[in-house]
Design an enzyme around this catalytic site. Sequence first.
Site, PDB file in Angstrom:
ATOM      1  N   SER A 143      44.555  63.792  37.079  1.00  0.00           N
ATOM      2  CA  SER A 143      44.508  65.228  36.804  1.00  0.00           C
ATOM      3  C   SER A 143      44.696  66.098  38.039  1.00  0.00           C
ATOM      4  CB  SER A 143      43.184  65.595  36.123  1.00  0.00           C
ATOM      5  OG  SER A 143      42.103  65.472  37.023  1.00  0.00           O
ATOM      6  N   LYS A 191      38.047  69.135  40.471  1.00  0.00           N
ATOM      7  CA  LYS A 191      39.077  70.145  40.208  1.00  0.00           C
ATOM      8  C   LYS A 191      39.147  71.116  41.389  1.00  0.00           C
ATOM      9  CE  LYS A 191      39.422  68.428  36.023  1.00  0.00           C
ATOM     10  NZ  LYS A 191      40.557  67.567  35.629  1.00  0.00           N
TER      11      LYS A 191
END
Length: 223
Positions: free
Chosen positions: A39, A93
Amino acid sequence: MNNAVVKAIKANKSLLLFIMLMCVFRSAVADWYTVPSGSMKPTIIEGDRLYADKMAYDLRVPFTHISLYKIADPQRGDIIIFESTAADNRLIKRVIGIPGDVIVLTDNVLSINGKTLAYQPISATDSSEDKIEQLFSETSTVNHFVRTSNSGSRLSNFSEVTVPEGHYLALGDNRDHSSDSRVIGFVPRDEIIAKTSSVVMSFDYDNYYIPRSERFLHSLIKG
């Protein structure tokens, strides 16, 4: 039986003290985390072991999320590690929006507080394109890689949102293949446990877990 246990503890008290201190260190000061998914490609890849600075934002009570002292707040561009209640998982993230920011995503182009970010194409394949995203922070511009799908996805757009107080908007660098704030919502400040800026080591899952020498102590900050 009890005497045997007491003798064993006395005989190994130095080792036990070392183990206890190491556990405290890893809980409250620094640790490393394994990256299981793509990701954050191309910045972070599967098999990377990331250095996690647990004192970047808070001094915490060991083995808890209780903050004793706030050292700093996350800034745009920071790569954060957080324990997401919404995802029921630990996630890694990048901070895109801080409290009060007004953010729009249109065809994978971000606009923050009315300012559209600049993108520099780097490379492309039949299915994706890598670019440098120029994300401005409070004091500077954070240049970092992002990857987008040529065909886009349902994640390529979102309407104007305002980041609420005590929360952050976080996205994966692999924009069309990341379950981030577009899926789980804003990230509460108290779920953020660490900041990372480097790879300690990396193993190639597709090649017999052979270490990737080029990623040993690899910096995640684009210079």
